[in-house]
Design an enzyme around this catalytic site. Structure first.
Site, mmCIF file in Angstrom:
data_model
loop_
_atom_site.group_PDB
_atom_site.id
_atom_site.type_symbol
_atom_site.label_atom_id
_atom_site.label_comp_id
_atom_site.label_asym_id
_atom_site.label_seq_id
_atom_site.Cartn_x
_atom_site.Cartn_y
_atom_site.Cartn_z
ATOM 1 N N GLU A 171 -9.655 -5.535 -5.138
ATOM 2 C CA GLU A 171 -9.133 -4.286 -4.569
ATOM 3 C C GLU A 171 -9.578 -3.045 -5.334
ATOM 4 O O GLU A 171 -9.514 -3.014 -6.570
ATOM 5 C CB GLU A 171 -7.609 -4.303 -4.582
ATOM 6 N N HIS A 220 -7.168 -6.130 -0.216
ATOM 7 C CA HIS A 220 -5.995 -5.278 -0.024
ATOM 8 C C HIS A 220 -5.005 -5.887 0.972
ATOM 9 O O HIS A 220 -5.377 -6.244 2.096
ATOM 10 C CB HIS A 220 -6.464 -3.907 0.471
ATOM 11 N N SER A 266 0.830 -1.202 0.000
ATOM 12 C CA SER A 266 0.000 0.000 0.000
ATOM 13 C C SER A 266 0.872 1.263 0.000
ATOM 14 O O SER A 266 1.671 1.464 -0.907
ATOM 15 C CB SER A 266 -0.966 -0.048 1.192
#
Length: 301
Positions: free
Chosen positions: A244, A274, A149
């Site tokens: 996602e 995610h 991320s």
């Protein structure tokens, strides 16, 4: 993948979804940080992993070493959390098992977080970690850099800064569910919104406001590395789940990297959410993703 494997993946990822939805979505930075630490550390690290705290240049970090791994090869890892949450605790299980899969020591960094410390504090901390490895005698071509991320964003930005300074780059990059576009122009932010249990546009907007100072453009390559010149970047593995909202951030990065003649491998994992390897202890697809990352690393290191 067999039908049996797919059914197992669905069952296990649904259990993770239930874990994530077992409490109301937290509000406020303290609650969000506590919740991510809680859900990320449901499964402790394996008994055979050795961890060691380290402090350098005012930063805290953690070494980990699995039996049989090479101490002289290092995965430098930056955790996710939108630059505002995430910690050594939330990502410890994933980082330590990644080290096992890759056959190397890991160094996870507790970099400064927004909004208390907006951009570029995180970049400064990432560069300090890179310099620390140099002082420890670890050559750049024996280092993989990775993150999930926002940590994937930071990974790419570190390489941009090193390249701009004419410095030797790491051997390869491992990017899990990378957040590469803070201008939020990806199509899947809308098309996957209903099935992504974690990432939503309004949430990302809060994170971006907290992280990016006024007057800094969201499409600045050091804010959104999707828009960087990726020429000369090391080989990269990009892993992302099909469920996602940030799927477009990963696929567009792969296209941009390939267009810049970078060796890139893009893996889109069916049904995964995610940063799913965080829950690898209870998620077979998480373990397989880490195994795939280990195979990738051995090709280049």
């Amino acid at each position: 993948m067999s039908d049996v494997d797919e059914q197992l993946d669905l069952s296990e990822i649904n259990a993770v979804r239930e874990l994530l939805g077992s409490k109301p979505r937290p509000v406020g930075w303290d609650e969000r940080r506590a919740r991510l630490d809680e859900v990320g550390s449901v499964w402790p690290i394996a008994d055979d992993i050795r961890c060691e705290d380290v402090v350098f240049d005012g930063l805290s970090g953690e070494w980990s070493l699995a039996p049989g791994s090479d101490r002289d090869k290092v995965l430098l890892f930056f955790h996710g959390g939108g630059y505002c949450s995430g910690s050594l605790n939330s990502h410890r299980r994933m980082v330590t098992e990644a080290g096992r899969a890759m056959g190397m020591r890991t160094l996870a960094i507790d970099y400064r977080r927004a909004p208390e410390h907006p951009f570029p504090a995180q970049h400064e901390d990432a560069l300090a970690a890179w310099r620390f490895l140099s002082r420890e005698g670890i050559a750049p071509d024996r280092i993989m850099v990775g993150g999930d991320s926002a940590g994937g964003n930071l990974t790419l930005c570190l390489v941009s800064r090193l390249r701009a300074a004419g410095e030797q780059l790491p051997r390869g990059l491992w990017l899990i569910s990378p957040w590469t576009d803070l201008s939020m122009s990806g199509a899947t932010l809308s098309s996957k919104d209903a099935i992504d249990p974690i990432i939503h546009r309004a949430y990302l907007e809060e994170l971006a406001v907290a992280y990016v100072p006024p007057g800094v453009g969201r499409r600045d390559p050091l804010i959104s590395p999707l828009f960087a010149d990726l020429g000369g970047f090391p080989p990269m593995l990009i892993q992302v789940g099909s469920a996602e909202a940030l799927l477009s951030d990963a696929t567009r990065l792969a296209e941009a990297a390939g267009g810049a003649d970078v060796k890139v491998r893009l893996e889109i994992w069916p049904h995964m959410i995610h940063a799913w390897p965080v829950w690898n202890a209870g998620l077979n697809a998480g373990r397989r993703a880490l195994h795939s990352a280990g195979t990738f690393v051995r090709e280049y290191l």
